[in-house]
Design an enzyme around this catalytic site. Structure first.
Site, PDB file in Angstrom:
ATOM      1  N   LEU A  27       2.180  75.098  20.390  1.00  0.00           N
ATOM      2  CA  LEU A  27       2.692  73.762  20.695  1.00  0.00           C
ATOM      3  C   LEU A  27       3.211  73.066  19.446  1.00  0.00           C
ATOM      4  O   LEU A  27       4.258  72.404  19.482  1.00  0.00           O
ATOM      5  CB  LEU A  27       1.587  72.929  21.350  1.00  0.00           C
ATOM      6  CG  LEU A  27       1.921  71.467  21.626  1.00  0.00           C
ATOM      7  CD1 LEU A  27       3.105  71.340  22.588  1.00  0.00           C
ATOM      8  CD2 LEU A  27       0.696  70.735  22.174  1.00  0.00           C
ATOM      9  N   ASP A  67      -5.193  73.390   4.103  1.00  0.00           N
ATOM     10  CA  ASP A  67      -6.404  73.579   4.899  1.00  0.00           C
ATOM     11  C   ASP A  67      -6.989  72.204   5.184  1.00  0.00           C
ATOM     12  O   ASP A  67      -7.480  71.525   4.277  1.00  0.00           O
ATOM     13  CB  ASP A  67      -7.400  74.441   4.120  1.00  0.00           C
ATOM     14  CG  ASP A  67      -8.671  74.734   4.910  1.00  0.00           C
ATOM     15  OD1 ASP A  67      -8.819  74.196   6.024  1.00  0.00           O
ATOM     16  OD2 ASP A  67      -9.509  75.499   4.408  1.00  0.00           O
ATOM     17  N   ASN A 101      -2.529  68.438  15.736  1.00  0.00           N
ATOM     18  CA  ASN A 101      -2.419  69.536  16.692  1.00  0.00           C
ATOM     19  C   ASN A 101      -3.288  70.740  16.328  1.00  0.00           C
ATOM     20  O   ASN A 101      -3.607  71.560  17.190  1.00  0.00           O
ATOM     21  CB  ASN A 101      -0.946  69.966  16.787  1.00  0.00           C
ATOM     22  CG  ASN A 101      -0.765  71.256  17.555  1.00  0.00           C
ATOM     23  OD1 ASN A 101      -0.856  71.292  18.781  1.00  0.00           O
ATOM     24  ND2 ASN A 101      -0.500  72.346  16.844  1.00  0.00           N
ATOM     25  N   TYR A 134     -16.159  74.299  21.831  1.00  0.00           N
ATOM     26  CA  TYR A 134     -14.765  73.849  21.904  1.00  0.00           C
ATOM     27  C   TYR A 134     -14.664  72.595  22.766  1.00  0.00           C
ATOM     28  O   TYR A 134     -14.012  71.614  22.390  1.00  0.00           O
ATOM     29  CB  TYR A 134     -13.891  74.958  22.478  1.00  0.00           C
ATOM     30  CG  TYR A 134     -12.430  74.587  22.618  1.00  0.00           C
ATOM     31  CD1 TYR A 134     -11.580  74.621  21.517  1.00  0.00           C
ATOM     32  CD2 TYR A 134     -11.900  74.196  23.849  1.00  0.00           C
ATOM     33  CE1 TYR A 134     -10.244  74.277  21.637  1.00  0.00           C
ATOM     34  CE2 TYR A 134     -10.571  73.853  23.977  1.00  0.00           C
ATOM     35  CZ  TYR A 134      -9.744  73.892  22.873  1.00  0.00           C
ATOM     36  OH  TYR A 134      -8.421  73.546  23.002  1.00  0.00           O
ATOM     37  N   LYS A 165     -13.355  68.782  21.664  1.00  0.00           N
ATOM     38  CA  LYS A 165     -12.248  68.089  22.309  1.00  0.00           C
ATOM     39  C   LYS A 165     -12.722  66.817  23.012  1.00  0.00           C
ATOM     40  O   LYS A 165     -11.990  65.820  23.083  1.00  0.00           O
ATOM     41  CB  LYS A 165     -11.551  69.022  23.300  1.00  0.00           C
ATOM     42  CG  LYS A 165     -10.790  70.167  22.629  1.00  0.00           C
ATOM     43  CD  LYS A 165      -9.736  69.642  21.674  1.00  0.00           C
ATOM     44  CE  LYS A 165      -8.897  70.766  21.078  1.00  0.00           C
ATOM     45  NZ  LYS A 165      -7.834  70.268  20.168  1.00  0.00           N
ATOM     46  N   ILE A 171      -2.644  75.952  27.815  1.00  0.00           N
ATOM     47  CA  ILE A 171      -1.300  76.147  27.284  1.00  0.00           C
ATOM     48  C   ILE A 171      -1.082  77.639  27.047  1.00  0.00           C
ATOM     49  O   ILE A 171      -1.975  78.349  26.582  1.00  0.00           O
ATOM     50  CB  ILE A 171      -1.103  75.372  25.967  1.00  0.00           C
ATOM     51  CG1 ILE A 171      -1.479  73.904  26.154  1.00  0.00           C
ATOM     52  CG2 ILE A 171       0.347  75.481  25.499  1.00  0.00           C
ATOM     53  CD1 ILE A 171      -1.424  73.095  24.873  1.00  0.00           C
ATOM     54  N   THR A 220      -0.367  79.966  24.960  1.00  0.00           N
ATOM     55  CA  THR A 220      -0.260  80.303  23.539  1.00  0.00           C
ATOM     56  C   THR A 220      -1.303  81.358  23.204  1.00  0.00           C
ATOM     57  O   THR A 220      -2.081  81.786  24.057  1.00  0.00           O
ATOM     58  CB  THR A 220      -0.490  79.060  22.649  1.00  0.00           C
ATOM     59  OG1 THR A 220      -1.849  78.615  22.824  1.00  0.00           O
ATOM     60  CG2 THR A 220       0.468  77.936  23.005  1.00  0.00           C
TER      61      THR A 220
END
Length: 308
Positions: free
Chosen positions: A50, A90, A117, A182, A186, A222, A224
């Site tokens: 993205l 980083d 992102n 994760y 988020k 997504i 990816t």
């Protein structure tokens, strides 16, 4: 160490924005969009997925795009874009971010747009995660975004102008099996964004110090490399999102000064309703949707993958 590369530019073509709420794409704009000005954007994790699509699309609309990523910018793109500039950085290192800011100010001036992102994911049971893995994931997915904002937002406040976009995930609201860390990162990003937005609004109304706009993006899966080995349980109910289409939807939201949350695709808007259900019904929903099955049976390697 911050390393800079200059990327050449190519013209693009218009893509169709399907699977996104049309109301977002047609909102009236009563204030000029930051994209109509001589803007410079900073995108973390912009070397792939993205972030890469956002970099390409923004390069066609604004003056400069800065990509900050620990991964190298794609070689094939280095001969196509002349207003995208790559800096190796980083975001888990505050010193590297401070050096990045100095390099950008020296080479390009101030940043007007921030897009957080960068991200990583581990598909593992929580009890199998090491402390180092959890710390790294939180450091990149949440604290890294905080470091970027705290480092660059001061200039936005002084200039009374800016746009900050945080890329979260629907998994921060409803998390499948083996993605606890994760989902937690988020979910924390969603909470952080809301608090941050209230802070900037209070500065604007009380002190007239800032015109910083904010947008939270909560996408579904997504298409990816991050979840490439996780099949979509239902292409009808929860289709994969094409990164280029989501990038265009984000830019459209910026153009129309949409300042709340961009949910995509449609089913993400139903998640708040799902959360009101008692746990047996949520358990049944996750079971019949197949979301727990596809993550628990994923052949994912232990090593994390960067960029959403």
């Amino acid at each position: 160490m911050v390393r800079k590369n200059k990327i050449n530019r190519a013209s693009g073509t218009t893509k169709h924005l399907k699977d996104f709420p049309s109301v977002i794409l047609s909102l009236p704009s009563y204030n000029p969009s930051i994209l109509s000005k001589n803007a410079t954007a900073l995108i973390t994790g912009g070397s792939s997925g993205l972030g890469f699509e956002l970099a390409k699309e923004l390069s066609r609309r604004i003056n400069k795009v800065i990509v900050a990523d620990i991964q190298s910018f794609p070689t094939f793109a280095q001969v196509e874009y002349n207003n995208i500039f790559y800096y190796q950085c980083d975001i888990t290192s505050l010193d590297e971010i401070k050096n990045l800011k100095k390099a950008i100010e020296r080479d390009h001036g101030n940043i007007n747009i921030i897009i957080n992102n960068a991200g990583v994911a581990h598909i593992k049971k929580l009890e199998h995660m090491t402390n180092k893995e959890v710390e790294q994931l939180i450091d990149i997915n949440l604290i890294g975004a905080y470091r970027i904002i705290s480092t660059f937002a001061e200039d936005m406040i002084d200039n009374r102008e800016g746009f900050i976009i945080n890329i979260a995930s629907v998994l921060g609201e409803l998390t499948p099996a083996r993605l606890t860390s994760y989902g937690a990162s988020k979910g924390a990003m969603i909470g952080f964004h809301k608090c941050m937005s209230r802070h900037f609004r209070s500065l604007s109304t009380e002190c007239n110090k800032t015109g910083i706009k904010t947008l939270l993006v909560c996408p579904g899966k997504i298409k990816t490399n991050m979840f490439i080995d996780v099949p979509t349980p239902s292409k009808l109910l929860a289709p994969d999102i094409i990164p280029s289409q989501l990038a265009l939807a984000i830019i459209s939201a910026m153009e129309h000064n949409h300042l709340q949350t961009l949910n995509a695709p449609y089913y993400v808007n139903l998640v708040p309703f799902f959360k009101t259900l008692s746990w047996p019904y949520r358990h049944l929903l996750k079971h019949f949707s197949g979301m727990d099955h596809v993550t628990s049976t994923s052949p994912r390697a232990i090593n994390p993958k960067r960029s959403a």
